[in-house]
Design a protein around this motif. Structure first.
Motif, mmCIF file in Angstrom:
data_model
loop_
_atom_site.group_PDB
_atom_site.id
_atom_site.type_symbol
_atom_site.label_atom_id
_atom_site.label_comp_id
_atom_site.label_asym_id
_atom_site.label_seq_id
_atom_site.Cartn_x
_atom_site.Cartn_y
_atom_site.Cartn_z
ATOM 1 N N LEU A 57 7.486 -7.330 8.437
ATOM 2 C CA LEU A 57 7.304 -5.648 8.148
ATOM 3 C C LEU A 57 7.353 -5.732 6.494
ATOM 4 N N PRO A 58 6.138 -5.441 5.831
ATOM 5 C CA PRO A 58 6.051 -5.497 4.573
ATOM 6 C C PRO A 58 6.877 -4.929 3.467
ATOM 7 N N PRO A 59 7.282 -3.622 3.742
ATOM 8 C CA PRO A 59 8.074 -3.070 2.650
ATOM 9 C C PRO A 59 9.535 -3.448 2.943
ATOM 10 N N VAL A 60 10.038 -4.028 3.977
ATOM 11 C CA VAL A 60 11.461 -4.339 4.150
ATOM 12 C C VAL A 60 11.735 -5.425 3.474
ATOM 13 N N THR A 61 12.990 -5.376 2.651
ATOM 14 C CA THR A 61 13.315 -6.528 1.925
ATOM 15 C C THR A 61 14.588 -7.388 2.168
ATOM 16 N N ASN A 62 15.250 -6.761 3.439
ATOM 17 C CA ASN A 62 16.375 -7.266 4.179
ATOM 18 C C ASN A 62 17.036 -6.541 5.118
ATOM 19 N N VAL A 63 17.442 -7.253 6.192
ATOM 20 C CA VAL A 63 17.839 -6.700 7.548
ATOM 21 C C VAL A 63 19.473 -7.302 7.578
ATOM 22 N N VAL A 64 20.425 -6.593 7.906
ATOM 23 C CA VAL A 64 21.743 -6.940 7.961
ATOM 24 C C VAL A 64 22.284 -6.264 9.264
ATOM 25 N N ASN A 170 0.281 -6.970 9.079
ATOM 26 C CA ASN A 170 0.662 -8.223 8.676
ATOM 27 C C ASN A 170 1.424 -9.343 9.611
ATOM 28 N N LEU A 171 1.781 -8.732 10.879
ATOM 29 C CA LEU A 171 2.273 -9.526 12.213
ATOM 30 C C LEU A 171 0.902 -10.398 12.670
ATOM 31 N N LYS A 172 -0.090 -9.703 12.723
ATOM 32 C CA LYS A 172 -1.211 -10.478 13.144
ATOM 33 C C LYS A 172 -1.684 -11.656 12.296
#
Length: 177
Positions: A57-64, A170-172
């Motif tokens: 997912l392009p805008p996401v920079t981090n997942v915690v 983007n996933l594609k």
């Protein structure tokens, strides 16, 4: 006299109906996007179903991960776009059906101009391809009548549609490499 009472009653009824029609607040908004990907569903699900990662997912920079396991109902993640973030909670997770349902449990209307957001993403096999469907229900960022432009229905829908299209496209690209 009867005619005058009847006319007064009709005017009063119309006034009340108009007031009630405008006092109910915003309507629930819905968005649904899908994409066909030239990759096996299981491969796509491994990426989409990973609640602890949004690398696609392009805008996401981090997942915690904040709480729980990333494949369990009730798990909580904090999703960052730069320094801004939202908290999301799994409502349902079913690997056999390749379905993830989650909600934003802590809004940030400056980041995403919506409230009461709930979303479902599914992956379905279509031969050797996959169909990914991402849908959501939500309210605009400001529940009041006459919200500012940055928190109105159009802005909320535009933000979700834009996010979903960018993410799915983007996933594609990632899955078809």
């Amino acid at each position: 006299m009867l005619r005058r009472c009847l006319l007064t009653f009709v005017v009063l009824l119309c006034t009340m109906s108009f007031s009630l029609a405008h006092a109910h607040g915003p309507s629930r908004l819905k968005v649904k996007e899908f994409i066909t990907i030239d990759a096996p569903a299981e491969k796509v699900w491994q990426t989409v179903g990973a609640f602890n990662s949004l690398s696609w997912l392009p805008p996401v920079t981090n997942v915690v991960m904040v709480k729980g396991k990333p494949d369990q109902k009730g798990a909580v993640r904090q999703v960052f776009v730069g320094e801004a973030s939202v908290m999301e909670t799994i409502k349902a997770f079913d690997s056999s059906k390749m379905m993830l349902k989650y909600k934003i449990s802590k809004d940030n209307t400056a980041l995403l101009p919506v409230t009461n957001y709930q979303s479902t993403i599914t992956v379905k096999a279509d031969g050797d391809k996959s169909i990914v469907t991402w849908k959501a229900g939500f309210y605009r960022g400001d529940p009041n009548n006459n919200p500012p432009e940055n928190l109105n229905d159009e802005t909320a829908i535009g933000a979700i549609v834009g996010l979903y299209k960018a993410g799915l496209e983007n996933l594609k690209v990632i899955m078809e490499q």
